[in-house]
Scaffold this motif. Structure first.
Motif, PDB file in Angstrom:
ATOM      1  N   ALA A 262       0.842  -1.207   0.000  1.00  9.16           N
ATOM      2  CA  ALA A 262       0.000   0.000   0.000  1.00  9.16           C
ATOM      3  C   ALA A 262       0.874   1.253   0.000  1.00  9.16           C
ATOM      4  CB  ALA A 262      -0.921  -0.002   1.219  1.00  9.16           C
TER       5      ALA A 262
ATOM      6  N   LYS B 132      -8.740  12.356  -0.845  1.00  8.51           N
ATOM      7  CA  LYS B 132      -9.183  11.359  -1.822  1.00  8.51           C
ATOM      8  C   LYS B 132      -8.260  10.134  -1.787  1.00  8.51           C
ATOM      9  CE  LYS B 132     -10.367  11.210  -6.623  1.00  8.51           C
ATOM     10  NZ  LYS B 132     -10.037  11.820  -7.919  1.00  8.51           N
ATOM     11  N   GLU B 133      -6.975  10.396  -1.751  1.00 12.11           N
ATOM     12  CA  GLU B 133      -5.997   9.311  -1.715  1.00 12.11           C
ATOM     13  C   GLU B 133      -6.154   8.480  -0.430  1.00 12.11           C
ATOM     14  OE1 GLU B 133      -2.263  10.356  -3.184  1.00 12.11           O
ATOM     15  OE2 GLU B 133      -1.592   8.265  -3.130  1.00 12.11           O
TER      16      GLU B 133
ATOM     17  N   GLU C 219     -10.061  -4.286   2.198  1.00 11.64           N
ATOM     18  CA  GLU C 219     -10.278  -5.442   1.316  1.00 11.64           C
ATOM     19  C   GLU C 219      -9.197  -6.497   1.515  1.00 11.64           C
ATOM     20  OE1 GLU C 219     -10.629  -3.756  -2.615  1.00 11.64           O
ATOM     21  OE2 GLU C 219     -12.441  -2.646  -2.035  1.00 11.64           O
TER      22      GLU C 219
ATOM     23  N   LYS D 254       2.500   1.825  -3.390  1.00 16.71           N
ATOM     24  CA  LYS D 254       1.503   2.270  -4.372  1.00 16.71           C
ATOM     25  C   LYS D 254       1.109   3.740  -4.119  1.00 16.71           C
ATOM     26  CE  LYS D 254      -2.954   0.782  -6.189  1.00 16.71           C
ATOM     27  NZ  LYS D 254      -4.139  -0.029  -5.874  1.00 16.71           N
ATOM     28  N   HIS D 255       1.087   4.121  -2.859  1.00 10.63           N
ATOM     29  CA  HIS D 255       0.670   5.493  -2.488  1.00 10.63           C
ATOM     30  C   HIS D 255       1.805   6.189  -1.738  1.00 10.63           C
ATOM     31  CE1 HIS D 255      -3.498   4.504  -3.501  1.00 10.63           C
ATOM     32  NE2 HIS D 255      -3.266   3.335  -2.924  1.00 10.63           N
TER      33      HIS D 255
ATOM     34  N   ARG E 230      -6.664  16.519  -2.684  1.00  8.17           N
ATOM     35  CA  ARG E 230      -6.059  15.319  -3.240  1.00  8.17           C
ATOM     36  C   ARG E 230      -5.743  14.301  -2.142  1.00  8.17           C
ATOM     37  NH1 ARG E 230      -0.608  16.041  -5.728  1.00  8.17           N
ATOM     38  NH2 ARG E 230       0.062  14.537  -4.160  1.00  8.17           N
TER      39      ARG E 230
ATOM     40  N   GLU F 213      -8.898   7.991   1.315  1.00  5.69           N
ATOM     41  CA  GLU F 213     -10.082   7.138   1.200  1.00  5.69           C
ATOM     42  C   GLU F 213      -9.770   5.847   0.435  1.00  5.69           C
ATOM     43  OE1 GLU F 213     -12.733   7.254   2.887  1.00  5.69           O
ATOM     44  OE2 GLU F 213     -11.962   9.122   3.735  1.00  5.69           O
ATOM     45  N   GLN F 214      -9.012   6.041  -0.640  1.00  4.01           N
ATOM     46  CA  GLN F 214      -8.637   4.920  -1.494  1.00  4.01           C
ATOM     47  C   GLN F 214      -7.799   3.896  -0.724  1.00  4.01           C
ATOM     48  OE1 GLN F 214      -7.211   6.924  -4.985  1.00  4.01           O
ATOM     49  NE2 GLN F 214      -6.946   4.945  -6.033  1.00  4.01           N
ATOM     50  N   VAL F 215      -6.809   4.397  -0.003  1.00  3.94           N
ATOM     51  CA  VAL F 215      -5.906   3.516   0.750  1.00  3.94           C
ATOM     52  C   VAL F 215      -6.689   2.722   1.794  1.00  3.94           C
ATOM     53  CG1 VAL F 215      -4.009   3.476   2.411  1.00  3.94           C
ATOM     54  CG2 VAL F 215      -3.863   4.945   0.403  1.00  3.94           C
TER      55      VAL F 215
ATOM     56  N   GLN G  82      -9.807   1.940   1.831  1.00  2.69           N
ATOM     57  CA  GLN G  82     -10.642   0.947   1.153  1.00  2.69           C
ATOM     58  C   GLN G  82      -9.814  -0.279   0.748  1.00  2.69           C
ATOM     59  OE1 GLN G  82     -13.719   1.535   1.595  1.00  2.69           O
ATOM     60  NE2 GLN G  82     -13.981  -0.540   0.804  1.00  2.69           N
ATOM     61  N   GLU G  83      -8.675  -0.017   0.155  1.00  3.34           N
ATOM     62  CA  GLU G  83      -7.807  -1.116  -0.299  1.00  3.34           C
ATOM     63  C   GLU G  83      -7.326  -1.972   0.874  1.00  3.34           C
ATOM     64  OE1 GLU G  83      -6.028   1.518  -4.000  1.00  3.34           O
ATOM     65  OE2 GLU G  83      -4.638   0.612  -2.577  1.00  3.34           O
TER      66      GLU G  83
END
Lengths: 277, 277
Positions: A216, A255-256, A266, A219-220, A252, A258-260, A262-263
């Motif tokens: 993670a 938003k990033e 999962e 990727k970020h 930005r 939130e994505q992290v 979520q990932e």
């Protein structure tokens, strides 16, 4: 492995002076409080150092922090009237400036003593050498008003670096930091936006989470994830994931983030665990 | 200004690794606990340093402590399985030794994982790279059994100096320190006797007490007196005097302490204050 190299956050070091910290008499809550405040406004605390009431230890700790290029050095403790309050002496030695009676600081002291005398706390208005000492600052320093106690705080410009000296009594340290120092720091530091989240991962052990975190973060690149094992509850392992993100734009970064989150959720579920925010 | 120069107490430094300390998320209770324990057995903690989970920060902090000639360096944090647990890497870099799989540490890990697997906490017995990492110690290191968690503690001899690495989880740090490290430290350190007293001085302000303290310390070189202003109660100033004494003979130091306390009490009363033990 640090945000700061990427976003060039302004760097800070905290140096706490006092034997009581080194003998385990006092828990260093000052460092914690300062670190939190500095982090909140986007500063990067790279190091905290506790040293004894010892002139050469203080001056070498300050010198080392200056050498590392740290932009803001904040000391706590050692500004009082007793012989073992030697922070200003140590700072003066580190930056090779003499201690001089600072008129403004002296005025602040006189006002304090007058007020204490009038309230009956002080029995004499004599400015003894011990009292005068609190107004002897490294040449060129600016005193910072102390609304709570006696010894003024001190701000020193040293080239592009800054040294601020605060008293060790928490209420005094907080007062001077909030009311005098914070506005100056805020003007001087680079603006960055930070955001944070906490995820509680259950039923997945840390060594299984490790590669997920690593992936993670690669990727970020603006995101930093730290795992804190919190023990077990009825046989189920609990790990707190503390996720921080830093960037120049607040939109930005949200938003990033939130994505992290979520990932990560999962991936934790895929490993057979659960994740709660 | 320090005892240690007089009695040659064994010197210690504590290095705490973890971003959580530098962002103000966690108060450093580990450093406090270790400092208290070390002081109790007659050790001299000269410095506490908190650094980020950053390889070069960790290795430079360790290198600096070694250069100062500190006899015992104790680190806390950064021994776990995640990528940001890099204390052993940092120590290895500081002392220029490679990290190698330590058979004894590996055995300790296998036992832990087997136990966790049998209790159903672990879903697989695979020794992933992240798990194996906890058994990769600087060459020549001795693992210290962790009864509470997974990562073993680590003890390294470096010439006449010692580096001990403990996990950051307090229960694990305490377990390894008490059960594994303390007996080794006690054998290695010079014996000194310390004693302490607390005097509460009321109705005398700190700047008036300062010369009294100075005089007492110069008269009794084995004694160290530190004043802690405790604020005011119904307008009366309260100062806590923390008096410590260190010497090679326990009898002599107790006698000297009694004398100092008596003298201080008399002086405080002469200044118009009161002193309670």
């Amino acid at each position: 492995m640090t945000h700061r190299t990427k976003h060039k956050q302004t760097t800070f070091e905290i140096i706490c002076v006092g034997n009581e910290l080194l003998i385990g008499k006092v828990v260093n809550t000052n460092a914690n409080w300062l670190a939190k405040k500095i982090t909140e406004i986007g500063g990067f605390v790279r190091r905290i150092t506790d040293v004894r009431d010892d002139l050469s230890e203080i001056s070498s700790a300050v010198r080392e922090a200056l050498k590392r290029g740290t932009e803001w050095i904040i000391t706590s403790g050692g500004l009082g009237p007793t012989f073992d309050d030697m922070t200003l002496n140590g700072v003066a030695k580190a930056i090779k400036r003499p201690l001089k009676l600072n008129k403004q600081a002296y005025q602040m002291l006189l006002e304090k003593y007058k007020e204490m005398f009038e309230r009956g706390i002080l029995k004499s208005l004599d400015i003894t050498p011990e009292r005068r000492k609190m107004a002897e600052l490294p040449a060129g320093a600016i005193p910072l008003r102390n609304r709570v106690g006696t010894a003024p705080g001190v701000l020193i410009k040293f080239g592009r670096q800054r040294i601020a000296c605060l008293p060790g009594v928490p209420a005094e340290l907080m007062d001077i930091f909030e009311n005098e120092l914070l506005p100056i720091i805020q003007k001087s530091i680079k603006r960055v936006y930070t955001t944070e989240r906490v995820l509680i991962a259950k039923d997945v052990i840390e060594s299984a989470l490790a590669p997920v975190i690593k992936e993670a973060m690669s990727k970020h690149p603006e995101v930093y994830i730290k795992s804190h094992p919190k023990g077990r509850e009825s046989g189920v392992s609990i790990i707190e994931l503390h996720i921080t993100a830093t960037a120049k734009s607040s939109e930005r970064i949200e938003k990033e983030m939130e994505q992290v989150v979520q990932e990560l959720k999962e991936k934790i579920v895929a490993l057979g665990g659960t994740a709660e925010q």
